[in-house]
Write an enzyme that holds these catalytic residues in place. Sequence first.
Site, PDB file in Angstrom:
ATOM      1  N   ARG A  49      49.425  39.885  28.511  1.00 31.29           N
ATOM      2  CA  ARG A  49      48.491  39.845  29.411  1.00 31.29           C
ATOM      3  C   ARG A  49      47.898  41.116  29.676  1.00 31.29           C
ATOM      4  O   ARG A  49      47.758  42.066  28.378  1.00 31.29           O
ATOM      5  CB  ARG A  49      49.528  40.398  30.955  1.00 31.29           C
ATOM      6  CG  ARG A  49      50.681  41.417  30.537  1.00 31.29           C
ATOM      7  CD  ARG A  49      50.767  42.315  31.764  1.00 31.29           C
ATOM      8  NE  ARG A  49      49.971  42.550  32.402  1.00 31.29           N
ATOM      9  CZ  ARG A  49      49.446  43.890  32.329  1.00 31.29           C
ATOM     10  NH1 ARG A  49      49.959  44.863  31.062  1.00 31.29           N
ATOM     11  NH2 ARG A  49      48.437  44.479  32.806  1.00 31.29           N
ATOM     12  N   GLY A  50      46.698  41.601  30.807  1.00 33.74           N
ATOM     13  CA  GLY A  50      45.561  42.575  30.683  1.00 33.74           C
ATOM     14  C   GLY A  50      44.275  41.807  30.676  1.00 33.74           C
ATOM     15  O   GLY A  50      44.570  40.949  29.486  1.00 33.74           O
ATOM     16  N   ALA A  51      43.930  42.038  31.574  1.00 38.39           N
ATOM     17  CA  ALA A  51      41.950  41.699  30.620  1.00 38.39           C
ATOM     18  C   ALA A  51      41.501  40.387  29.823  1.00 38.39           C
ATOM     19  O   ALA A  51      41.548  39.387  28.745  1.00 38.39           O
ATOM     20  CB  ALA A  51      40.918  41.367  32.106  1.00 38.39           C
ATOM     21  N   ARG A  86      44.403  30.931  32.004  1.00 38.05           N
ATOM     22  CA  ARG A  86      44.870  31.792  32.701  1.00 38.05           C
ATOM     23  C   ARG A  86      43.078  31.485  33.348  1.00 38.05           C
ATOM     24  O   ARG A  86      42.080  32.200  32.896  1.00 38.05           O
ATOM     25  CB  ARG A  86      44.908  33.588  32.497  1.00 38.05           C
ATOM     26  CG  ARG A  86      46.354  33.052  32.721  1.00 38.05           C
ATOM     27  CD  ARG A  86      46.964  35.078  32.440  1.00 38.05           C
ATOM     28  NE  ARG A  86      47.381  35.279  34.395  1.00 38.05           N
ATOM     29  CZ  ARG A  86      47.523  37.072  34.530  1.00 38.05           C
ATOM     30  NH1 ARG A  86      47.863  37.726  33.111  1.00 38.05           N
ATOM     31  NH2 ARG A  86      47.753  37.145  35.905  1.00 38.05           N
ATOM     32  N   GLN A 187      53.802  45.794  36.761  1.00 42.01           N
ATOM     33  CA  GLN A 187      53.761  46.606  35.680  1.00 42.01           C
ATOM     34  C   GLN A 187      53.291  47.807  35.582  1.00 42.01           C
ATOM     35  O   GLN A 187      53.232  48.247  34.921  1.00 42.01           O
ATOM     36  CB  GLN A 187      52.234  45.408  35.137  1.00 42.01           C
ATOM     37  CG  GLN A 187      51.927  43.918  35.666  1.00 42.01           C
ATOM     38  CD  GLN A 187      51.801  43.087  36.690  1.00 42.01           C
ATOM     39  OE1 GLN A 187      52.216  43.187  37.310  1.00 42.01           O
ATOM     40  NE2 GLN A 187      50.950  41.687  36.200  1.00 42.01           N
ATOM     41  N   ASP A 228      39.516  42.281  36.144  1.00 39.56           N
ATOM     42  CA  ASP A 228      39.564  40.942  35.693  1.00 39.56           C
ATOM     43  C   ASP A 228      38.157  40.475  35.472  1.00 39.56           C
ATOM     44  O   ASP A 228      38.648  39.457  34.781  1.00 39.56           O
ATOM     45  CB  ASP A 228      40.596  40.504  36.387  1.00 39.56           C
ATOM     46  CG  ASP A 228      42.620  40.766  35.984  1.00 39.56           C
ATOM     47  OD1 ASP A 228      42.948  42.163  37.159  1.00 39.56           O
ATOM     48  OD2 ASP A 228      42.895  40.770  35.060  1.00 39.56           O
ATOM     49  N   ASN A 238      40.704  42.322  40.507  1.00 42.76           N
ATOM     50  CA  ASN A 238      41.668  43.144  40.094  1.00 42.76           C
ATOM     51  C   ASN A 238      43.116  42.283  40.569  1.00 42.76           C
ATOM     52  O   ASN A 238      43.447  41.734  41.366  1.00 42.76           O
ATOM     53  CB  ASN A 238      41.348  45.001  39.944  1.00 42.76           C
ATOM     54  CG  ASN A 238      42.556  44.826  38.814  1.00 42.76           C
ATOM     55  OD1 ASN A 238      42.814  45.198  37.570  1.00 42.76           O
ATOM     56  ND2 ASN A 238      43.273  46.271  39.342  1.00 42.76           N
ATOM     57  N   LYS A 239      43.837  42.962  39.640  1.00 38.01           N
ATOM     58  CA  LYS A 239      45.317  43.438  40.091  1.00 38.01           C
ATOM     59  C   LYS A 239      45.700  43.268  42.242  1.00 38.01           C
ATOM     60  O   LYS A 239      45.438  44.060  42.529  1.00 38.01           O
ATOM     61  CB  LYS A 239      46.097  43.502  39.784  1.00 38.01           C
ATOM     62  CG  LYS A 239      48.248  43.473  39.537  1.00 38.01           C
ATOM     63  CD  LYS A 239      48.518  42.410  39.858  1.00 38.01           C
ATOM     64  CE  LYS A 239      48.507  41.750  39.184  1.00 38.01           C
ATOM     65  NZ  LYS A 239      47.781  40.534  38.997  1.00 38.01           N
TER      66      LYS A 239
END
Length: 340
Positions: A49-51, A86, A187, A228, A238-239
């Site tokens: 995960r993570g952009a 995604r 996270q 993101d 973003n998250k």
Amino acid sequence: MKNLIATSLKYQNAELYILDQRHLPHQSQWHKVENDDQLIAHIKSLAIRGAPLIGIAAAIWIGHLAEQGANQQTLLHSLEKLRASRPTAVNLMNYLDRLKAAITAGHLAEKVSQISINIFEEDIQLCRKMAQHGAELVKPNAKILTHCNTGSLATAGVGTAIGVITTAHQQNKNIQVWVDETRPLLQGGRLTAWEMEQAGVAYKIICDSMAACLMAQGEVDMILVGADRIAANGDFANKVGTYSLAVLAHYHNVPFYVVAPSTTVDPACPNGQSIPIEQRDPNEIKGINAAFGSVSWSPEKAAVYNPAFDVTPAKLVTGWILESGVYNQNDIQTGVLKTL
Ligand code: MRU
């Protein structure tokens, strides 16, 4: 392809491995990626995960397939499947577009694998530059609040917002970090807390809902978050939970910075409303299901709203920290993000 090693991804002896982030911090389980569908499943489940890292993993996989002799049609098919894994983080699309241009131009094995190596190595440099620019903004003894995980687990390098934090720490700024636990998938409480410990940064985990009272007490000097996707007008996704931090920061007069590489900027996306927001499994909200256990606390048929990301409007942002420098409201309004 040569060996490439990051904290949660490695390409070694012509094999791609990912560290399953769902099991961190208590277990380090590496999975070898053997086909497109496995990688897509790892991305969808947030094992990886993570952009930036989602895009880097996809790029290395395509480079690997090219080097293994996959033909143009196979490469394009794999690439389009990965693109759909995604929807919100644009690094994935950016990197795949870069590879697609080479593949459709008929450049296969060597050129395609070299592009994927470049993508990996460039990200390390992007992180380093953002960290340097951002650390200049961190005052001695600053109390910094961050959300989600934006560190070496989410990139090939030192990270985005976390890269700024660890660099400021290395500069002996005596910082303290408030780590939002980041519901629903934690996270922050799992991954950022782990990264803070690895780096020796003083930190405390808070529930996301505690940020308001900390700001009211004057306990937050700045907020650093990742992104993101950043739209051309400076709005960014973003998250989920980032937008509420931005609103709180505005009310309490706390500087609020977004840290992201230009590979997270989508100049074709005019504003935040145009950013696609991923909706996720209701069970992520109705309980937890992870390496540390599984429990459901809601009525079985409870309806759920579970967007993985929210959009923060540009007007709430103090500064955009990119590899090329720190941009303010004026810079953004003059359209700098369209020229990167
Ligand atoms: O759903 P995730 O864990 O992939 O979401 C990650 C984030 O929102 C990060 O803040 C963002 O990708 C930046 S990572 C350098």
